[in-house]
Design a protein around this motif. Structure first.
Motif, short mmCIF file in Angstrom:
data_model
loop_
_atom_site.label_atom_id
_atom_site.label_comp_id
_atom_site.label_asym_id
_atom_site.label_seq_id
_atom_site.Cartn_x
_atom_site.Cartn_y
_atom_site.Cartn_z
N LEU A 16 4.20 -0.25 6.62
CA LEU A 16 3.82 0.56 5.48
C LEU A 16 3.30 -0.28 4.32
N TYR A 17 4.04 -1.37 4.00
CA TYR A 17 3.69 -2.20 2.85
C TYR A 17 3.80 -3.67 3.21
N GLN A 18 3.00 -4.50 2.50
CA GLN A 18 3.06 -5.94 2.65
C GLN A 18 3.03 -6.59 1.27
N VAL A 19 3.60 -7.81 1.18
CA VAL A 19 3.58 -8.60 -0.04
C VAL A 19 2.89 -9.92 0.27
N SER A 20 2.18 -10.46 -0.72
CA SER A 20 1.47 -11.72 -0.51
C SER A 20 2.20 -12.85 -1.23
N ASN A 21 1.85 -14.07 -0.84
CA ASN A 21 2.42 -15.25 -1.49
C ASN A 21 1.90 -15.40 -2.91
N ARG A 24 1.06 -10.11 -4.87
CA ARG A 24 0.43 -8.79 -4.82
C ARG A 24 1.08 -7.98 -3.71
N VAL A 25 1.13 -6.66 -3.90
CA VAL A 25 1.71 -5.74 -2.92
C VAL A 25 0.62 -4.77 -2.51
N ARG A 26 0.54 -4.50 -1.20
CA ARG A 26 -0.46 -3.55 -0.72
C ARG A 26 0.17 -2.58 0.27
N VAL A 42 -4.30 -2.29 -2.64
CA VAL A 42 -3.37 -3.07 -3.44
C VAL A 42 -2.75 -2.13 -4.46
N ILE A 43 -1.44 -2.21 -4.60
CA ILE A 43 -0.70 -1.29 -5.46
C ILE A 43 -0.60 -1.86 -6.87
N ALA A 44 -0.80 -1.01 -7.86
CA ALA A 44 -0.68 -1.43 -9.25
C ALA A 44 0.80 -1.67 -9.58
N SER A 45 1.04 -2.74 -10.32
CA SER A 45 2.41 -3.06 -10.74
C SER A 45 2.58 -2.69 -12.21
N PHE A 46 3.83 -2.62 -12.64
CA PHE A 46 4.12 -2.31 -14.04
C PHE A 46 5.34 -3.13 -14.46
N PRO A 47 5.39 -3.54 -15.73
CA PRO A 47 6.52 -4.36 -16.18
C PRO A 47 7.71 -3.52 -16.61
N ASN A 48 8.91 -4.09 -16.45
CA ASN A 48 10.09 -3.47 -17.05
C ASN A 48 10.19 -3.99 -18.49
N ARG A 49 11.23 -3.65 -19.22
CA ARG A 49 11.30 -4.03 -20.63
C ARG A 49 11.46 -5.53 -20.84
N ASN A 50 11.84 -6.27 -19.78
CA ASN A 50 11.97 -7.72 -19.88
C ASN A 50 10.73 -8.45 -19.37
N GLY A 51 9.72 -7.71 -18.92
CA GLY A 51 8.47 -8.31 -18.49
C GLY A 51 8.37 -8.58 -17.00
N TYR A 52 9.41 -8.30 -16.23
CA TYR A 52 9.35 -8.49 -14.78
C TYR A 52 8.53 -7.36 -14.15
N LEU A 53 7.62 -7.72 -13.26
CA LEU A 53 6.75 -6.73 -12.64
C LEU A 53 7.45 -6.00 -11.50
#
Length: 83
Positions: A16-21, A24-26, A42-53
């Motif tokens: 279903l999904y893959q992650v790259s080195n 990026r996640v697709r 490729v799936i869009a990412s979003f940050p949490n309040r601490n900046g982690y995607l």
């Protein structure tokens, strides 16, 4: 330096999904339960309040929010002590 992007399946979301080195996640091309063909992207990412995607992964009518850095670590780093 060789900057070749390597993709690996995400554990629990194989096929279903893959992650790259490169962090990026697709989603992968597949056919859904209604027989519709879904194109991989490729799936869009979003940050949490601490900046982690983070990204949302969908499976069996549920959503799982996961940190991208954890997906990369699980796919590409050895973890012999199961930390």
């Amino acid at each position: 330096m060789n900057s070749t992007e390597i993709w690996k399946d995400i554990e629990g979301f194989e096929g279903l999904y893959q992650v790259s080195n490169m962090g990026r996640v697709r989603s992968l091309e597949r056919v859904d339960a209604q027989g519709r063909r879904l194109k991989g992207k490729v799936i869009a990412s979003f940050p949490n309040r601490n900046g982690y995607l983070k990204v949302n992964l969908y499976w069996d009518r549920s959503i799982k929010q996961v940190f991208i850095h954890r997906l990369v670590a699980a796919a590409f780093l050895d973890n012999p002590d199961n930390l």
